[in-house]
Design a protein around this motif. Structure first.
Motif: not given
Length: 102
Positions: A9-10, A14-15, A83-91, A93-97
């Protein structure tokens, strides 16, 4: 086998703040805050989403893997102008989390 929902949630808050800051920066023509970087994330170039992330994420091995994928796909010519990152938004967000919780 418990879940750590408060951290997720935090991270989402943040995102969301980063996204709202990015929207305001784009609207106001203001620069990205010092120590942050704008990246575009998405599988489809027509539906990329902009995130503003701390530069410190660039040192993380998991984020560096995404950078390698971006280099393989785009080289140094990023179509979005950042910078463009070719991955899904969900992936992403999970990484950032995960990076926020460590």
């Amino acid at each position: 086998m418990g879940f750590r929902l408060p951290r997720v949630v935090n991270a989402k808050k943040l995102l969301q703040m980063s996204l709202s800051n990015a929207s305001q920066a784009a609207t106001n023509g203001a620069d990205i805050p010092k120590g942050y970087l704008a990246v575009y994330v998405g599988d489809d170039q027509t539906e990329m989403k902009r995130f503003v992330i701390p530069i410190s994420y660039l040192n993380q091995p998991s984020f560096q893997e995404l950078l390698k994928q971006a280099e393989e796909e785009f080289g140094f010519n990023h179509p979005m102008g950042a910078l463009t990152i070719p991955c899904s938004e969900d992936t992403f967000v999970d990484l950032i989390s995960c990076l926020n919780s460590s």
